[in-house]
Design an enzyme around this catalytic site. Sequence first.
Site, PDB file in Angstrom:
ATOM      1  N   ASN A  10       0.868  -1.172   0.000  1.00  0.00           N
ATOM      2  CA  ASN A  10       0.000   0.000   0.000  1.00  0.00           C
ATOM      3  C   ASN A  10       0.911   1.230   0.000  1.00  0.00           C
ATOM      4  OD1 ASN A  10      -1.860   1.995   0.440  1.00  0.00           O
ATOM      5  ND2 ASN A  10      -2.491   1.309   2.473  1.00  0.00           N
ATOM      6  N   LYS A  12       0.113   4.199  -0.414  1.00  0.00           N
ATOM      7  CA  LYS A  12      -0.570   5.401   0.097  1.00  0.00           C
ATOM      8  C   LYS A  12      -0.279   6.600  -0.830  1.00  0.00           C
ATOM      9  CE  LYS A  12      -0.515   3.318   4.624  1.00  0.00           C
ATOM     10  NZ  LYS A  12      -0.451   3.458   6.059  1.00  0.00           N
ATOM     11  N   HIS A  96      -9.914   1.379   4.456  1.00  0.00           N
ATOM     12  CA  HIS A  96      -8.663   1.577   5.196  1.00  0.00           C
ATOM     13  C   HIS A  96      -8.916   2.527   6.370  1.00  0.00           C
ATOM     14  CE1 HIS A  96      -4.589   2.713   6.230  1.00  0.00           C
ATOM     15  NE2 HIS A  96      -4.212   1.593   5.625  1.00  0.00           N
ATOM     16  N   GLU A  98      -7.250   4.872   7.581  1.00  0.00           N
ATOM     17  CA  GLU A  98      -6.962   6.288   7.328  1.00  0.00           C
ATOM     18  C   GLU A  98      -8.169   6.974   6.687  1.00  0.00           C
ATOM     19  OE1 GLU A  98      -3.281   5.648   5.270  1.00  0.00           O
ATOM     20  OE2 GLU A  98      -2.336   5.136   7.172  1.00  0.00           O
ATOM     21  N   GLU A 182      -6.017  -4.873  10.534  1.00  0.00           N
ATOM     22  CA  GLU A 182      -5.036  -3.808  10.754  1.00  0.00           C
ATOM     23  C   GLU A 182      -5.393  -3.015  12.010  1.00  0.00           C
ATOM     24  OE1 GLU A 182      -2.826  -2.657   6.955  1.00  0.00           O
ATOM     25  OE2 GLU A 182      -4.610  -1.422   7.042  1.00  0.00           O
ATOM     26  N   GLY A 188       1.664   2.494  10.798  1.00  0.00           N
ATOM     27  CA  GLY A 188       2.590   3.613  10.647  1.00  0.00           C
ATOM     28  C   GLY A 188       3.244   4.061  11.941  1.00  0.00           C
ATOM     29  N   SER A 228       2.798  -1.869  10.568  1.00  0.00           N
ATOM     30  CA  SER A 228       4.239  -1.865  10.849  1.00  0.00           C
ATOM     31  C   SER A 228       4.929  -3.192  10.539  1.00  0.00           C
ATOM     32  CB  SER A 228       4.505  -1.441  12.304  1.00  0.00           C
ATOM     33  OG  SER A 228       4.014  -0.128  12.513  1.00  0.00           O
TER      34      SER A 228
HETATM   35  P1  PGA Z   1       2.272   0.449   7.785  1.00  0.00           P
HETATM   36  O1  PGA Z   1       0.854   0.627   7.054  1.00  0.00           O
HETATM   37  O2  PGA Z   1       2.879  -0.830   7.271  1.00  0.00           O
HETATM   38  O3  PGA Z   1       3.064   1.664   7.405  1.00  0.00           O
HETATM   39  O4  PGA Z   1       1.996   0.367   9.259  1.00  0.00           O
HETATM   40  C1  PGA Z   1      -0.005  -0.465   6.870  1.00  0.00           C
HETATM   41  C2  PGA Z   1      -1.284  -0.004   6.190  1.00  0.00           C
HETATM   42  O5  PGA Z   1      -1.755   1.093   6.490  1.00  0.00           O
HETATM   43  O6  PGA Z   1      -1.835  -0.705   5.335  1.00  0.00           O
END
Ligand code: PGA
Length: 268
Positions: A10, A12, A96, A98, A182, A188, A228
């Site tokens: 991803n 982003k 997601h 976010e 998640e 993140g 992460s």
């Molecule tokens: P990350 O993001 O690996 O940076 O924690 C995972 C995601 O948001 O899909």
Amino acid sequence: MARQKLLVANWKMHFVRAQASEYLKVFTERVRGVHKTELVLAPPFTLLETVGRALEGTAIRLAAQDLFYEREGAFTGEISPIMLKDLGCSYVIVGHSERRRLLGETDELINKKLKAARDAGLVPILCVGETLEERRAGKTQRVLEAQVRGALAGVHPHPQPLSPSRERGAGVRGPHLVIAYEPVWAIGTGINAEPEEAEASALFIRELLAQLWNAETATTVRILYGGSVKPANFEGFLRHPNIDGALVGGASLDPEAFAQLAQMAERV
Ligand code: PGA
């Protein structure tokens, strides 16, 4: 039936075309020997065409990070499932955290998007997960259950026929759904969930799918862990029977690190 391992990058809101091209040169070279694990790249909309072209002739599939639930019409700024299919997408990320948090996406909206994706022949990668507050209050399973039930309201499992074709945009094996567990607090932050906790949540989701649909279908749905993930911690997740791979943000921006994850999945 053994579930094929799946790794989704991803990206982003990262990269412009030149950066994507540099990435792909390194990445496609590094994963040349990866055959058992399914690899998917989810670049921003603006890079779907560039990345899709570069992936032609490879088994690496293309995903979008979001979609709108109508096929066409007066929806300024939105992108339809038809447009994503046209660019060769096989998958689309839906719900997601976010987007839930920053753009106010609700389970109802996510349900509409998930249905629209499946109707167009895109496999939704549904993201679910609890916040730190919810986790501390012991509400993890309640939250996961509400999110899965909400997203799948009125959705029936219609297993896809096995597709002999590995072409971009071609049908994907198994039911038309991937779920990514998640935990919001792990995204993140550099703080990953303990693999045992992630396995417990993946198992909980699988059992819920068995209730909502049936046991047979539930065993074929791939459930990913996200939050992460990096080469230093991925091994622990791969050892668990209900975790079929990962949705990777930060570490997927480094083609060497993401290729390393692919090689680790391949060895399992
Ligand atoms: P990350 O993001 O690996 O940076 O924690 C995972 C995601 O948001 O899909």
